[in-house]
Scaffold this motif. Sequence first.
Motif, PDB file in Angstrom:
ATOM      1  N   ASP A   1       0.806  -1.226   0.000  1.00  0.00           N
ATOM      2  CA  ASP A   1       0.000   0.000   0.000  1.00  0.00           C
ATOM      3  C   ASP A   1       0.835   1.271   0.000  1.00  0.00           C
ATOM      4  OD1 ASP A   1      -2.394  -1.415  -0.095  1.00  0.00           O
ATOM      5  OD2 ASP A   1      -2.482  -1.587   2.084  1.00  0.00           O
ATOM      6  N   TRP A   2       1.987   1.223  -0.652  1.00  0.00           N
ATOM      7  CA  TRP A   2       2.817   2.406  -0.822  1.00  0.00           C
ATOM      8  C   TRP A   2       2.648   2.923  -2.239  1.00  0.00           C
ATOM      9  CZ3 TRP A   2       5.213   4.709   3.137  1.00  0.00           C
ATOM     10  CH2 TRP A   2       5.413   3.952   4.299  1.00  0.00           C
ATOM     11  N   PRO A   3       2.892   4.208  -2.477  1.00  0.00           N
ATOM     12  CA  PRO A   3       2.809   4.735  -3.841  1.00  0.00           C
ATOM     13  C   PRO A   3       3.824   4.052  -4.762  1.00  0.00           C
ATOM     14  CG  PRO A   3       3.028   6.529  -2.234  1.00  0.00           C
ATOM     15  CD  PRO A   3       3.242   5.247  -1.503  1.00  0.00           C
ATOM     16  N   SER A   4       3.539   4.054  -6.047  1.00  0.00           N
ATOM     17  CA  SER A   4       4.447   3.488  -7.035  1.00  0.00           C
ATOM     18  C   SER A   4       5.813   4.168  -6.934  1.00  0.00           C
ATOM     19  CB  SER A   4       3.858   3.701  -8.427  1.00  0.00           C
ATOM     20  OG  SER A   4       4.730   3.229  -9.400  1.00  0.00           O
ATOM     21  N   GLY A   5       6.856   3.396  -7.040  1.00  0.00           N
ATOM     22  CA  GLY A   5       8.211   3.950  -7.017  1.00  0.00           C
ATOM     23  C   GLY A   5       8.816   4.125  -5.645  1.00  0.00           C
ATOM     24  N   VAL A   6       8.089   3.733  -4.593  1.00  0.00           N
ATOM     25  CA  VAL A   6       8.638   3.880  -3.242  1.00  0.00           C
ATOM     26  C   VAL A   6       9.907   3.042  -3.121  1.00  0.00           C
ATOM     27  CG1 VAL A   6       7.374   1.987  -2.121  1.00  0.00           C
ATOM     28  CG2 VAL A   6       8.033   3.979  -0.796  1.00  0.00           C
TER      29      VAL A   6
ATOM     30  N   PRO B   1      19.529  18.797   3.167  1.00  0.00           N
ATOM     31  CA  PRO B   1      18.195  19.398   3.110  1.00  0.00           C
ATOM     32  C   PRO B   1      17.561  19.237   1.719  1.00  0.00           C
ATOM     33  CG  PRO B   1      19.886  21.109   3.169  1.00  0.00           C
ATOM     34  CD  PRO B   1      20.584  19.798   3.385  1.00  0.00           C
ATOM     35  N   GLY B   2      16.294  18.811   1.715  1.00  0.00           N
ATOM     36  CA  GLY B   2      15.560  18.686   0.473  1.00  0.00           C
ATOM     37  C   GLY B   2      15.929  17.485  -0.384  1.00  0.00           C
ATOM     38  N   ASP B   3      16.751  16.573   0.142  1.00  0.00           N
ATOM     39  CA  ASP B   3      17.180  15.405  -0.642  1.00  0.00           C
ATOM     40  C   ASP B   3      16.850  14.126   0.124  1.00  0.00           C
ATOM     41  OD1 ASP B   3      18.393  13.503  -2.238  1.00  0.00           O
ATOM     42  OD2 ASP B   3      20.316  14.567  -2.387  1.00  0.00           O
ATOM     43  N   PRO B   4      15.594  13.633   0.047  1.00  0.00           N
ATOM     44  CA  PRO B   4      15.194  12.467   0.828  1.00  0.00           C
ATOM     45  C   PRO B   4      16.013  11.209   0.536  1.00  0.00           C
ATOM     46  CG  PRO B   4      13.365  13.269  -0.526  1.00  0.00           C
ATOM     47  CD  PRO B   4      14.521  14.170  -0.748  1.00  0.00           C
ATOM     48  N   SER B   5      16.471  11.046  -0.697  1.00  0.00           N
ATOM     49  CA  SER B   5      17.297   9.872  -1.020  1.00  0.00           C
ATOM     50  C   SER B   5      18.628   9.912  -0.283  1.00  0.00           C
ATOM     51  CB  SER B   5      17.546   9.778  -2.525  1.00  0.00           C
ATOM     52  OG  SER B   5      16.356   9.469  -3.193  1.00  0.00           O
ATOM     53  N   ALA B   6      19.236  11.096  -0.226  1.00  0.00           N
ATOM     54  CA  ALA B   6      20.500  11.231   0.500  1.00  0.00           C
ATOM     55  C   ALA B   6      20.297  11.016   1.994  1.00  0.00           C
ATOM     56  CB  ALA B   6      21.123  12.601   0.226  1.00  0.00           C
TER      57      ALA B   6
ATOM     58  N   GLY C   1      17.075  -1.576  -0.304  1.00  0.00           N
ATOM     59  CA  GLY C   1      16.852  -2.949  -0.732  1.00  0.00           C
ATOM     60  C   GLY C   1      15.555  -3.090  -1.503  1.00  0.00           C
ATOM     61  N   THR C   2      15.261  -4.309  -1.879  1.00  0.00           N
ATOM     62  CA  THR C   2      14.060  -4.623  -2.649  1.00  0.00           C
ATOM     63  C   THR C   2      13.124  -5.462  -1.804  1.00  0.00           C
ATOM     64  OG1 THR C   2      15.362  -4.617  -4.678  1.00  0.00           O
ATOM     65  CG2 THR C   2      13.202  -5.687  -4.771  1.00  0.00           C
ATOM     66  N   ALA C   3      11.883  -5.004  -1.664  1.00  0.00           N
ATOM     67  CA  ALA C   3      10.891  -5.710  -0.846  1.00  0.00           C
ATOM     68  C   ALA C   3      10.211  -6.799  -1.659  1.00  0.00           C
ATOM     69  CB  ALA C   3       9.850  -4.727  -0.330  1.00  0.00           C
ATOM     70  N   HIS C   4       9.993  -7.931  -0.994  1.00  0.00           N
ATOM     71  CA  HIS C   4       9.265  -9.066  -1.567  1.00  0.00           C
ATOM     72  C   HIS C   4       8.230  -9.499  -0.526  1.00  0.00           C
ATOM     73  CE1 HIS C   4      12.326  -9.439  -4.699  1.00  0.00           C
ATOM     74  NE2 HIS C   4      13.212  -9.273  -3.736  1.00  0.00           N
ATOM     75  N   THR C   5       6.957  -9.292  -0.824  1.00  0.00           N
ATOM     76  CA  THR C   5       5.872  -9.613   0.092  1.00  0.00           C
ATOM     77  C   THR C   5       5.246 -10.943  -0.305  1.00  0.00           C
ATOM     78  OG1 THR C   5       5.448  -7.253   0.282  1.00  0.00           O
ATOM     79  CG2 THR C   5       3.725  -8.717   1.095  1.00  0.00           C
ATOM     80  N   ASP C   6       4.859 -11.753   0.687  1.00  0.00           N
ATOM     81  CA  ASP C   6       4.183 -13.023   0.414  1.00  0.00           C
ATOM     82  C   ASP C   6       3.022 -12.761  -0.538  1.00  0.00           C
ATOM     83  OD1 ASP C   6       2.438 -15.297   0.532  1.00  0.00           O
ATOM     84  OD2 ASP C   6       3.242 -15.820   2.497  1.00  0.00           O
ATOM     85  N   SER C   7       2.960 -13.510  -1.622  1.00  0.00           N
ATOM     86  CA  SER C   7       1.931 -13.279  -2.632  1.00  0.00           C
ATOM     87  C   SER C   7       0.526 -13.580  -2.129  1.00  0.00           C
ATOM     88  CB  SER C   7       2.220 -14.105  -3.888  1.00  0.00           C
ATOM     89  OG  SER C   7       2.220 -15.481  -3.561  1.00  0.00           O
ATOM     90  N   ALA C   8       0.396 -14.321  -1.017  1.00  0.00           N
ATOM     91  CA  ALA C   8      -0.921 -14.634  -0.455  1.00  0.00           C
ATOM     92  C   ALA C   8      -1.411 -13.555   0.517  1.00  0.00           C
ATOM     93  CB  ALA C   8      -0.901 -15.989   0.242  1.00  0.00           C
TER      94      ALA C   8
END
Length: 128
Positions: free
Chosen positions: A16-21, A43-48, A57-64
């Motif tokens: 339930d996060w926006p696309s690209g999170v 300041p103003g650089d959330p990625s940094a 990392g990359t999230a993998h949620t149980d498909s069920a």
Amino acid sequence: MVDRDTFVTAGHCTTDWPSGVRFYVSRDQDVQSALDTAAVAHPGDPSAVASAVGVEGTAHTDSAYPGPSADPHDIAVIQLPAAAVAARWTFAPATLPAAGDLDALGPRQLNANARPPPGRGPDGWRAR
């Protein structure tokens, strides 16, 4: 952390996060203070800011997931680059029971287990 590059979390934390999170994992105890310090430095650089505090990392949620209210599929992992984790933190991964080990205990013996499950904090789990 169950090994050098796998962080276990709940499925509801990765959906339930926006696309690209983007997902970042930190092993720091006081993440908020680290985020506050990084926000001043970047300041103003959330990625940094996020990169200063955690490893992406990359999230993998149980498909069920989602399922029933007591959802046994409410689980996810975040795969992290092992080299980036090792460059930031030294730790021993959680020791998980082997398949079938908990079956032999029965429900009352699980309540008396001295080892708290990973992710429950310093006080561990308490039966209610």
